[in-house]
Write an enzyme that holds these catalytic residues in place. Structure first.
Site, mmCIF file in Angstrom:
data_model
loop_
_atom_site.group_PDB
_atom_site.id
_atom_site.type_symbol
_atom_site.label_atom_id
_atom_site.label_comp_id
_atom_site.label_asym_id
_atom_site.label_seq_id
_atom_site.Cartn_x
_atom_site.Cartn_y
_atom_site.Cartn_z
ATOM 1 N N GLN D 125 0.860 -1.189 0.000
ATOM 2 C CA GLN D 125 0.000 0.000 0.000
ATOM 3 C C GLN D 125 0.888 1.229 0.000
ATOM 4 O O GLN D 125 1.992 1.213 0.539
ATOM 5 C CB GLN D 125 -0.988 -0.013 1.163
ATOM 6 C CG GLN D 125 -0.406 -0.191 2.542
ATOM 7 C CD GLN D 125 0.110 1.081 3.166
ATOM 8 O OE1 GLN D 125 0.094 2.150 2.545
ATOM 9 N NE2 GLN D 125 0.606 0.970 4.373
ATOM 10 N N SER D 128 0.404 6.740 2.939
ATOM 11 C CA SER D 128 0.935 7.862 3.709
ATOM 12 C C SER D 128 2.012 8.632 2.958
ATOM 13 O O SER D 128 2.689 8.115 2.071
ATOM 14 C CB SER D 128 1.551 7.359 5.014
ATOM 15 O OG SER D 128 0.568 6.827 5.843
ATOM 16 N N SER D 160 3.935 -0.453 3.707
ATOM 17 C CA SER D 160 4.270 -1.757 4.269
ATOM 18 C C SER D 160 4.401 -2.784 3.159
ATOM 19 O O SER D 160 3.699 -2.732 2.151
ATOM 20 C CB SER D 160 3.256 -2.198 5.330
ATOM 21 O OG SER D 160 1.966 -1.948 4.929
ATOM 22 N N GLU D 244 -17.192 -4.291 4.708
ATOM 23 C CA GLU D 244 -16.716 -5.393 5.525
ATOM 24 C C GLU D 244 -15.212 -5.363 5.761
ATOM 25 O O GLU D 244 -14.702 -6.112 6.570
ATOM 26 C CB GLU D 244 -17.135 -6.737 4.917
ATOM 27 C CG GLU D 244 -16.363 -7.160 3.679
ATOM 28 C CD GLU D 244 -16.999 -6.661 2.383
ATOM 29 O OE1 GLU D 244 -17.655 -5.594 2.420
ATOM 30 O OE2 GLU D 244 -16.844 -7.331 1.348
ATOM 31 N N ASN D 360 -5.523 5.398 17.035
ATOM 32 C CA ASN D 360 -6.612 5.193 17.994
ATOM 33 C C ASN D 360 -7.182 6.512 18.488
ATOM 34 O O ASN D 360 -8.350 6.567 18.894
ATOM 35 C CB ASN D 360 -6.120 4.320 19.151
ATOM 36 C CG ASN D 360 -6.000 2.858 18.735
ATOM 37 O OD1 ASN D 360 -6.105 2.530 17.542
ATOM 38 N ND2 ASN D 360 -5.797 1.975 19.697
ATOM 39 N N GLU D 361 -6.403 7.566 18.442
ATOM 40 C CA GLU D 361 -6.943 8.876 18.809
ATOM 41 C C GLU D 361 -8.028 9.297 17.808
ATOM 42 O O GLU D 361 -9.102 9.771 18.192
ATOM 43 C CB GLU D 361 -5.828 9.933 18.846
ATOM 44 C CG GLU D 361 -4.906 9.827 20.059
ATOM 45 C CD GLU D 361 -3.902 8.680 19.962
ATOM 46 O OE1 GLU D 361 -3.648 8.188 18.833
ATOM 47 O OE2 GLU D 361 -3.387 8.256 21.006
#
Lengths: 386, 379, 386, 379
Positions: D125, D128, D160, D244, D360-361
Site C-alpha cells: 500500500q 501515507s 508496508s 466489511e 486510535n486517537e
C-alpha cells in the site's frame, strides 16, 4: 449462525424499556431503599406481566421454558432502569427448584414465581437480598465451598400465616402479615460460620421483621442485604441440590451480567446527554477531546461486553458466563467512574438520580461471583475451544 | 541532599508521637459527616488545640507552634500513623487561614484564627456555584454595597462541611459590569446562621451530608469581613493557591498510613499474590508522594515558589487514593459493597478526589501548558 | 532535611549533559550496536574523566568514595543520552570488588575502573552485557537463588595477553589483542543450568571472539548480551562474596533506575518538541487535548519516580531501591509508549533516533530486577517505616 | 439469535482443518520482513492458492471459493489455530481487492486478482506521505496527465511490504487547484520496478525492513491502472473503508490463537497467580472480539452497513494485541528483551497497532462524534 437478536427479541426489549421508562423507576428505587416496597411490588407485577419471570420457568409450571437469551435481553433493560428487588434471585430460585428431582417444590412454587405473585430470594452465602419482602426464601449450603458436592442442602421457609408450608399449592403473595419466628433447627451451625447452612424467614411485610436484624448497609441503597438467622426447614439434599444450584448460579451470574450491562449503558446515555448541555469555559464539555475519549472508551468497553453476554446466554458454558460477568461488570464500573468524573460534584450526590446507577455498578461487581472468581473460571477452561 | 532530620526535629516528632499515643481515641469517632460525628470531631479539635497541636505551623500567638513545613510534615506523619481522627477544621485551616495570613488585617487574624484553631468556629468553603464548577471565574452570586458592608445574594453549592459548620468564606461578584469574568470579585467571610442564609445539606453518594447548598438572600456582611480590597478577590484567592497550600492540601502522612493499612488488610486476607502488584504500588505511591513532598518543601524553604507543580501533586494523590481504596475493596470481596466497613468512607471520599480542588482534567491541561509548554488548545 | 540536589550536584549534571550533548551519542550507539566500540571507548574515557566511575570507587583505590546520590545524578544523564556500554556493570563490579575481605583484587582492579582505563562487566545470571569489550569480567554464582548465601563464589578472567592474571598491578586497557581460551574449570557446571557458576573470558577486541557465541539479540540494539561459557577462575568465595554482591546489586539497581529515568525524561522532551512542530488537521498536534493529557501523565509518572530514585540513593534500603527501580522503569516504559504513539510511524523506525530510547526503555525494565521481583521486595519490607 | 453453524459450514471447517494439518509447515517460516522470509511466504501463498485457500471469500473465477463472511471467519479461526504463517498478500487481498470488486473494471479484476491470489504479484500500500499521516487528505504526491496515462511524482512513506513487493496502489493529487483537500485525488496502481521508482526500505523498531519509502519521479502509469474515475480517489478509497473491510482487517482467529498461546506460556511458567488477571483478560478479550465480529458479520449479512463501529473494532483489537504481548513479555521476564523469542515479532508488530489504519486517537474521535453524537471539537 445469526448472532443477532431477532425482531421479536428486539421488540421485547423495546416494550420493556418503554414500560420501565413510564414507570419512573428512580422514584421506585428511592421508596425501596427506605424499605417501602409498595411501588416496587406494583412494578414487580408489571414486569411479571411482561413475561420476564416466565422466561425462567418451564412450560409445565406455567412459564415459557428457561430462555437465557430472552432473560439477558430483559435484564439489560431492568439494569438500564435500575429496577430494585430480588430479580436475579427469583430467576435463580426458579431454575434451582425446577432442577430438583422431586417435582413437588417446583409444582407448588413456580407458578407463583412465573406470574409475579411471589418473589423469591436465594443465597449461597451469608446475606440474602430483600429477605424482608421475599415470599420464598431459599438457602443453599455453600455448594461452591470445599464441601463434597453431595452434601449440599436446600432450605426453605413456609410462607407466613400458611401452616401448610411452602409446598402448598398456589403460594400466593400474602401481604401485611408478619412471619412467625422460625423454628430453630438444632443441627444448624452458627450464622457467622462460612459454609454454614442457613435459612431466612419468609416475610411479606414491607420492612424487616421488627426485632429481626436490619439489612447491612450497601453502597447501593436499593440492595438490602439481610444477614441470615440460623435455622431453616430442609427442602432437599444431596447431589440433586448441587447440580440444580450450579445451573441456578449460571443463570444468576448471567442475569447479573446483563443487569450490569444495562446499568453501564444507562450511565453512558445519561453522561452523553449531560456533557452535551453542560457548559464550561464557553463550550459544552462534550466538545473537549479528553471528555470525548473517556466516553469513547466507555462505549468500547460496553459494546464488547454485549456479545460476551449473549454468547454466554447461548452456550451457558461456565467460562463464557464468567467472562460475560466480569467483563460487563468491569465495563459498567469503568463507565460509572467516567460518569462520575464528567458530571463532577452533581454526580457525587445521592439526591441526583445518577447515583442510583453509579452505586449499583460498584455493587454488582461482587454479586454472584466477583472478578477474581470469574477470571479464575475462565482460566480453568472447561468450555469448548473458543 | 539529605533526608536526615535534626535532633530538634526528632524531638518534635517524639513529642508529637507521645502526645498522640496518650490522646488519640481508642475507637474511631463517628463519621465526620453526621451531626453526632461533627460534634465529636469538634471536641477533638479542642483537645488538640489545648496542647497546641491543632495548627502546628501557625505562629504561637494564634494557637500554633510556629512549626516550619518540615515539622508540619513530621506532625502529619505521626498524626495519621497514630490513627487519629479526620480534621473537621481543615477547610478553615488550610484554605482560609493562609489567605488571612497573606491578605487579612491584624484585626481579622486576631478575631478569626484562635477560634478556628480550637474548633469553636468551624468554617465551610463556599466557592462553587451551580454554573461555575471547573470554570470558577464565571461566578454569579452578588455582593451589593450597603451602609457599612455588603449584601450577599445568590446560590453557592458543594460547600463542604456547611451542613454543620458555623461560618463560610467565598468569592462574590461585587462589580458585575466589568468585561472579564475574573474582575470585580470580592473575598468575604459570612455567618452561616445570619438572617437570609438557608443551608440545605446535600448527601454524597453514601447519603451522608458531606456538603450543602447555600441560598443567600440579602445577607449582610460588615466591611470588617472583607478580605483584602473589594474587587480583588480573584487575585487574592489565586495568590495563595500557588503557595505551600498546594503542598498542604493532602499530607503524605495520610497516604502512608492508608497504604500501611492496606498492606495489613492484604496480609490478613492471606497475602494473595494476585493483588500483590496493586498493594506494592500503593506502598510505593505513598512513599513517592512523601518524598516528592519533601523535595517540594525543601525547594519552598529555599525560597522557590510552588507553582504549577502542585498540579502534578493533585493528580498523583487523587489517583493514588482511589487506586488504594479500590484495591482494599477488592480485597474485601463481597464485603466491599457495605458502607460499614473501615474502608467504605475512605473509598467514597477518594471518588471525589479527581473532581474537587480543580478536576484532574484541568490539572492535566495546566501540566501540559505550564510545565511542558504545549500550546493552549480549545480543550 | 534538604531533599534537593545541591549546586555542585546540579552543576555536575549540567556539565555531563553538555558533554554528552556535544558527543552525538546517537551515532555512538549505532556504532556500538554494530560491535564497533571505538567511538564508545572514546566516550567512555570522557565519562570517566568527568568522574563518573570514581563515584563507585573508594578513595584508597583512587576514587571519590561510593557516592550513590552522585551516581544517580550521573546515570540520569547517561540514560538521557542513551549512552551504551557496561556502565551499570562497571559500577557494580567496583562495589563488589571493594566489598571483598581480601583487598588484593580491589587494589589491582579498581584504579583502572575509576580512571576509565578498564571497563568491567558483571553478571549474576546467564548473560553478560558487552562481554566482548569488557576488560574485567566478573560472574557471581547466583547469590539471589535459593542457594545458601555462604556458597556464593566470584569468578574473574585475566586480561588478555597478561599471563600474570587479573590481579596484576595496573590492569591497563589492552586493545586489539584476543583473549586466550579460558582454562576449563573441572567443577564448573553447564552453562545453561540456572545457578551455575560461570565466568566469561576477558576480551578487548571490538567484536566477539571469533568462534565464540554471538550476543543474543536484544530489542535494544545497544545491549549486547553474551551467553557465558562455562569455566572461570575463582576469585573469592563464601559469605564475603554474597554480602559484597548484595551491595553491588543495590548499586546496579539504583543506577539502572537512574538510567531509566533519564531515558524517560529524554523521551518526554523529544516528544514534546515533536508535537509542537508536527501539524495535522491544520494545528500542531500538541494543541489537541488527548495529546496533552498523555504527555501530562508521562510527566507525572517521571516526576514522581525522581524523588524515589534520590530517596533510594540516600537510604540504600533494599525496598527503597526496588521501589525506585520499578517506578522509574514503568514510568520510562509508559513514556516510551506515549512517545511512540504520538510520533506515529516515524517513531516506529529504527533509523529515527527516538528508537534508541524507546527500545532501551523496554529492555531496562527487566535488567537487574524486573517489576515482579522489585514489587515483592517492597512488600517484604525490611526498610524502616516509610 | 444463534451461534450454530450449518452442516455445510461445519464441513467447510473440517475441510480447512484437514488441509491445514497436512500443509502447514512444521517449523515457523523466517520472518516475513526479511528477503528470505518474504520469498518463503510468497511460496506459501502459492501453496494456499493451489487448493483455493488463499482468498476463500473471493468469487471462484478469480481463485476464491465464493465463501461468505461466516466461512471466512471459520477459515481464519482454523488458519491461525493451526499455527499457519502470516499472510504476505494481506495488503492486496484486504485493501486493494475490495476496491477492485466495487470500483474496478472487469479487465482490471481479470488482470490483477489471479496473480494476487497466488502471490505471484505481491502488493504494497502507498497511502501515507511524510506530511500526511492521520490527516490523509493532505496528500501532495502528484499524478500529472500525459498521453495515455499519468506521470506520478512525489514521495510516499510507511509503505508496508514495499521493501520486497512487486506493485503498489495509492492516492495521488491529480488536480491541485481544487479548494478542498479531499477533492482531485486519483486512485492508481503502479509497478514498484517501473522507471522512476526508488524504493528505500525502512527498518522498524527491531530493524527489520517492514516498510519502505517510495520516491517517484515521473513514473508512467497507463490509464488502465486508474481505478474508477480520475479525481474520485478519496470517495473510492473511503467507500470501501466502511464496508466489511473494517471487519476483515484483523480476524478474530489471530487473537484467539495468540491468547491460547499466552495461556500455554503462562501454564509453562508455573501459572503464576500474579499474572492470572492479565492472561484471563487476554482470553476474554479474544473471545469478545470473536463474538463482536460474529455479531457484526450477522448484521452485515442482514444488509446493514458496517459504519463507524469499525472504529470500536480497531481500538479494541489493537489494545488487546498490545496487552496480550506485553503480558507474554512479562512472563518471559529477563528473556523478554530478546528478539529471538517466539513473542518478539508479535510484540513489535502490536506496538504499531494503535498507530496504523487510523490512529486510535482518531478512532476515538470518530466513536465520540459519530456513534455517541458528541459535538465536533477542535480536537
Amino acid at each position: 449462525m445469526r448472532f443477532l437478536l431477532d425482531a421479536e427479541q428486539r421488540d421485547f426489549a423495546a416494550s420493556l424499556d418503554a414500560m420501565l421508562t413510564a414507570a419512573d423507576t428512580a422514584a421506585v428505587v428511592r421508596d425501596w431503599s427506605r424499605g417501602d416496597h409498595a411501588s416496587g411490588r406494583a412494578l414487580w407485577s408489571r414486569i411479571a406481566e411482561a413475561g420476564v419471570f416466565s422466561l425462567a420457568v418451564g412450560e409445565k409450571y406455567g412459564g415459557m421454558g428457561v430462555r437465557p437469551v430472552e432473560l439477558a435481553v430483559a435484564f439489560v433493560e431492568l439494569g438500564r432502569h435500575a429496577v430494585p428487588g430480588p430479580l436475579v434471585e427469583t430467576v435463580a430460585a426458579a431454575v434451582l427448584l425446577a432442577g430438583l428431582e422431586e417435582a413437588g417444590p417446583a409444582e407448588r412454587l413456580l407458578p407463583a414465581l412465573a406470574s409475579g405473585k411471589s418473589a423469591a430470594t436465594l443465597t449461597t452465602g451469608r446475606y440474602a437480598l430483600d429477605a424482608d419482602m421475599a415470599d420464598v426464601a431459599l438457602a443453599v449450603a455453600d455448594p461452591c465451598s470445599g464441601a463434597p458436592r453431595s452434601e449440599a442442602t436446600l432450605f426453605v421457609t413456609p410462607p407466613p400465616g400458611r401452616p401448610d408450608g411452602p409446598l402448598a399449592a398456589g403460594s400466593p403473595l400474602a401481604s401485611g402479615s408478619r412471619s412467625p419466628a422460625p423454628a430453630a433447627r438444632p443441627d444448624s451451625r452458627s450464622s457467622a460460620g462460612p459454609g454454614a447452612a442457613h435459612r431466612t424467614p419468609l416475610r411479606t411485610t414491607s420492612s424487616p421483621t421488627p426485632g429481626g436484624p436490619p439489612p447491612r448497609p450497601s453502597l447501593d441503597p436499593a440492595r438490602r442485604l439481610f444477614p441470615l438467622p440460623s435455622g431453616g426447614e430442609l427442602l432437599a439434599t444431596g447431589p440433586q441440590v448441587s447440580e440444580a444450584a450450579a445451573r441456578a448460579l449460571l443463570l444468576a451470574r448471567l442475569s447479573t451480567a446483563a443487569q450490569a450491562l444495562g446499568v453501564g449503558l444507562a450511565l453512558l446515555d445519561r453522561t452523553v446527554a449531560y456533557v452535551e448541555q453542560r457548559t464550561q469555559f464557553g463550550a459544552p464539555i462534550g466538545s473537549f477531546q479528553a471528555v470525548k475519549h473517556r466516553l469513547a472508551d466507555a462505549k468500547i468497553a460496553l459494546e464488547f461486553a454485549r456479545p460476551l453476554l449473549f454468547g454466554a446466554a447461548l452456550t451457558l458454558g461456565p467460562a463464557d458466563v464468567a467472562a460475560a460477568k466480569v467483563t460487563a461488570c468491569e465495563a459498567a464500573y469503568r463507565t460509572a467512574r467516567t460518569a462520575l468524573q464528567l458530571h463532577g460534584a452533581i454526580g457525587y450526590t445521592a439526591e441526583y438520580d445518577l447515583s442510583l446507577w453509579l452505586t449499583k455498578a460498584r455493587a454488582l461487581r461482587t454479586a454472584w461471583g466477583g472478578p477474581r472468581e470469574c477470571r479464575a473460571l475462565v482460566l480453568s477452561g472447561g468450555d469448548r475451544r473458543w | 541532599m539529605d533526608l536526615a532530620f535534626t535532633q530538634e526535629e526528632e524531638a518534635f516528632r517524639a513529642e508529637a508521637r507521645a502526645w498522640l499515643a496518650a490522646h488519640v481515641p481508642d475507637a474511631p469517632l463517628p463519621s465526620l459527616e453526621t451531626a453526632e460525628g461533627f460534634a465529636a470531631h469538634r471536641a477533638w479539635e479542642a483537645e488538640l488545640a489545648a496542647d497546641r497541636w491543632s495548627v502546628v505551623n501557625w505562629p504561637v500567638e494564634y494557637g500554633g507552634r510556629g512549626a516550619d513545613l518540615i515539622r508540619w510534615l513530621i506532625f502529619e506523619e505521626e498524626y495519621w500513623s497514630a490513627g487519629a481522627p479526620g480534621r473537621v477544621g481543615q477547610n478553615g485551616i488550610s484554605l482560609l487561614a493562609p489567605t488571612l495570613f497573606d491578605h487579612g488585617t491584624e484585626e481579622q487574624r486576631e478575631r478569626v484564627l484562635p477560634s478556628m484553631a480550637t474548633g469553636e468556629v468551624v468554617w465551610a468553603q463556599a466557592w462553587s456555584e451551580p454554573e461555575a464548577g471547573s470554570d470558577l471565574a464565571s461566578l454569579r452570586s452578588r455582593a451589593r454595597r450597603t451602609d457599612g458592608g455588603w449584601l450577599l445574594s445568590g446560590q453557592k453549592t458543594w460547600s463542604s462541611r456547611a451542613a454543620f459548620a458555623d461560618r463560610a468564606f467565598g468569592l462574590f461578584r461585587s462589580d458585575p459590569d466589568l468585561p472579564r469574568p475574573h474582575q470585580g470579585l470580592t473575598y468575604l467571610m459570612f455567618d452561616l446562621r445570619a438572617p437570609g442564609v438557608t443551608v440545605r445539606p446535600i448527601g454524597r453518594l453514601d447519603g451522608k451530608p458531606a456538603f450543602a447548598e447555600l441560598f443567600l438572600d440579602e445577607v449582610f456582611v460588615p466591611d470588617k469581613d472583607v478580605i483584602g480590597e473589594p474587587g480583588q478577590g480573584w487575585r487574592i484567592a489565586m495568590s495563595t493557591a500557588d503557595n505551600e497550600r498546594g503542598l498542604m492540601l493532602r499530607s503524605p502522612g495520610r497516604f502512608l498510613a492508608a497504604a500501611e493499612a492496606l498492606r495489613a488488610l492484604w496480609a490478613e486476607r492471606g497475602s494473595p499474590r494476585r493483588e500483590e502488584d496493586r498493594v506494592a504500588d500503593a506502598l510505593i505511591g505513598a512513599r513517592a508522594y512523601q518524598l516528592f513532598t519533601h523535595a517540594a518543601a525543601s525547594r519552598f524553604l529555599d525560597g522557590d515558589p510552588i507553582g504549577a507543580e502542585s498540579s502534578l501533586n493533585k493528580v498523583f494523590w487523587s489517583e493514588l487514593d482511589l487506586a488504594l481504596h479500590e484495591t482494599a475493596l477488592d480485597l474485601l470481596g463481597e464485603e466491599g459493597e457495605f458502607t460499614d466497613t473501615p474502608w467504605s468512607e475512605g473509598y467514597v471520599f477518594s471518588l471525589a478526589g479527581p473532581i474537587y480542588a480543580g478536576t484532574n482534567e484541568i490539572q492535566r491541561d495546566i501540566i501540559a501548558e505550564r510545565l511542558l509548554g504545549l500550546p493552549k488548545g480549545r480543550r
